[in-house]
Design an enzyme around this catalytic site. Structure first.
Site, PDB file in Angstrom:
ATOM      1  CD  GLU A  93      -1.482  -6.624   5.019  1.00 31.77           C
ATOM      2  OE1 GLU A  93      -1.683  -5.485   5.466  1.00 31.77           O
ATOM      3  OE2 GLU A  93      -1.077  -6.841   3.855  1.00 31.77           O
ATOM      4  CG  HIS A 148      -3.661  -3.729   2.940  1.00 28.38           C
ATOM      5  ND1 HIS A 148      -2.718  -3.335   3.862  1.00 28.38           N
ATOM      6  CD2 HIS A 148      -4.198  -2.581   2.443  1.00 28.38           C
ATOM      7  CE1 HIS A 148      -2.689  -2.015   3.928  1.00 28.38           C
ATOM      8  NE2 HIS A 148      -3.576  -1.532   3.078  1.00 28.38           N
ATOM      9  CB  CYS A 184      -0.962  -0.035   1.194  1.00 27.82           C
ATOM     10  SG  CYS A 184      -2.298   1.177   1.109  1.00 27.82           S
TER      11      CYS A 184
END
Length: 542
Positions: A516, A514, A380
């Site tokens: 994750e 993102h 990001c």
């Protein structure tokens, strides 16, 4: 018919209700049941989207664009099921819904009160949309005794009487502190916590007792006697080396069996714990270790990077290595040479953030990774800064910066004013509200055929979760590509950059989304698996 399990917490906060709820859901899932997890947060914010990471920790984003509590990340990682906007609610959202109804005249002139209107709204949230599930697990945020939590506790008390018999149970997570001066675990805090819960009409069916050492049988019996629960329903919850050890530990203590017993379910389906046995074995039989530097802005509170920490661990599991994280506050590099901190690490990661503080330090770390050929992952904000770094240091674009930081003639990164979501154009004014106005949720991206990132994914069209208000300015794309930067991922309409990389670097990738948020212990995200694989290779060179 769905059955409801309400998880409350007592004595102190941060005992791990989210892990307890996720663990119990995983154990019921292992027995073949369909589970749903929900989180009820007592704060007055509509959602955590505008809250400081130091106050709240990570904001977990769902596929449908909800900004939610970080516990929903645990729910997804433990069960493998994606959460949505209906799995997290706050007092602020409840009050907003009620006030909107009152303004429309839906209450027909009635005096709007906490009981019944607020409690009815809470009950409506809890019981809606559960037809496809066997168990609904609802975690009540905060601690018993907090004034903010009272409407939620009253609502779940009412549900016990309104739903069919044996449809509701209460699990109370509490703490049994060890007093070293006398060498004893103390039951009194738990007794008082349960007393507080009973005073509002809720009697816990199961006590889940956190402790840092085994609880003697005499103390279990004492809790059973004074807290009015069966001795077998006093479950010890000992500290574990990792959160992924918890399901096997709670299963051995009989938590899932006790829950099914409380519902009167007999005989009970036999659990299939194979994948949890496998994950715990692999966690404790790693074959090496690597070190990565996370150059961040909120490193003082690790909860601000909860999903990132877990995704890194998942990448380590995929490569059979332990990943040590060196947390570095980005502002440090604005005063000191990053080389002394980064020359011995095997990878560098710059995570997402907002605002100018620490940005220059992160750019220094990115430059180090690019020039020294150290594996780099920018997420990001990290990708945006990687573009600013190449604009300044290779393209030599004067005053290259982000419009988020300052007014600049060369905004390499600028505010998004419009973007497509499900073929609908969404717009945002520069002076508009902050809450809920970002590009949120799952969006598609097209990866360049033959690019490094496309090879990592094994496909050219991906769907990833986003949370950002600023975007790399596509007007500078050609100029940056002339300097060796490859825009290897774009939005399907070709307007928004989604991924960047360098062809002449062993592993340098930045992504606007993102990754994750979609990593699981049983299914590590390919970017993290590949990144950690690159750090393993780097460890052989350092």
């Amino acid at each position: 018919m769905a059955r409801y399990i309400f998880i409350t917490g007592g004595v102190v906060s941060s005992l791990g209700k989210g892990i307890a709820a996720a663990t119990l859901a995983a154990l019921l899932q292992a027995r073949g049941y369909r589970v749903r997890l929900r989180k009820l947060d007592p704060y007055l914010n509509v959602d955590p989207g505008t809250m400081s990471p130091y106050q709240h920790g990570e904001v977990f984003v769902t596929d449908d664009g909800a900004e939610t509590d970080l516990d929903l990340g645990h729910y997804e990682r433990f069960t493998g099921h994606s959460a949505n906007s209906q799995d997290n609610i706050t007092t602020g959202r409840i009050y907003r819904n009620i006030i909107e109804r009152e303004r429309r005249g839906d209450y027909l002139g009635a005096t709007v009160q906490v009981i019944p209107h607020v409690t009815d709204e809470i009950k409506r949230f809890i019981t809606t949309g559960n037809e496809e599930f066997d168990f609904i697990l609802c975690e009540i945020g905060g601690t018993v005794g907090d004034i903010e939590a009272m409407p939620f506790l009253e609502a779940i008390r009412q549900l016990h009487n309104e739903l069919p018999r044996q449809s509701v149970i209460y699990v109370h997570l509490t703490l049994m502190p060890y007093i070293s001066s006398v060498g004893e675990l103390k039951t009194k805090p738990t007794q008082h916590s349960v007393k507080e819960l009973q005073s509002i009409g809720i009697s816990p069916d199961i006590l889940l007792v956190r402790a840092d050492r085994p609880i003697p049988e005499t103390e279990r019996c004492k809790l059973s006697l004074f807290c009015n629960v069966r001795p077998s329903a006093v479950i010890q919850a000992l500290n574990m080396p990792t959160i992924y050890d918890v399901p096997m530990a709670y299963h051995k203590e009989g938590l899932d069996s006790e829950v099914l017993c409380a519902f009167g379910i007999d005989p009970t389906p036999k659990p299939k714990m194979d994948r949890w046995e496998d994950i715990t074995y692999r966690i404790h039989h790693l074959e090496g270790e690597v070190t990565i530097a996370v150059v961040g802005k909120y490193t003082g509170l690790k909860d601000a990077y909860k999903s990132l920490i877990e995704a890194i661990a998942h990448g380590g599991l995929a490569n059979k290595v332990k990943v040590n994280i060196e947390w570095i506050e980005a502002e440090l590099f604005e005063k000191e040479d990053p080389a002394s901190y980064l020359q011995k690490v095997h990878g560098i990661l710059v995570p997402g953030a907002f605002g100018a503080r620490g940005a220059e330090g992160k750019i220094q770390a990115i430059q180090f990774a690019r020039e020294r050929k150290v594996p780099f992952l920018g997420i990001c904000f990290g990708m945006q800064l990687a573009c600013i770094e190449v604009a300044r240091n290779i393209a030599k674009i004067e005053n290259a910066s982000s419009s988020e930081f300052c007014e600049t003639k060369n905004p390499i990164v600028g505010l998004m004013t419009e973007w497509l979501k499900e073929d609908v154009l969404e717009k945002r004014a520069k002076c508009g509200n902050l809450g809920g106005t970002m590009r949120l949720g799952a969006f598609a991206a097209e990866l360049k055929e033959g690019s490094h990132i496309a090879k990592i994914y094994g496909m050219t069209r991906i769907l990833e979760r986003h949370r950002h208000r600023y975007e790399v300015n596509v007007d500078y794309k050609d100029k940056l590509e002339q300097c060796g930067l490859i825009f290897s991922g774009m939005s399907p309409d070709g307007v928004l950059p989604e991924a960047i990389e360098y062809a002449d670097h062993p592993w340098f990738i930045g992504v606007q989304y993102h990754p994750e948020l979609k990593s699981r212990p049983f299914d590590p995200h390919p970017l993290f698996s590949s990144f950690i694989e690159a750090t393993v290779e780097q460890s052989r060179l350092v």
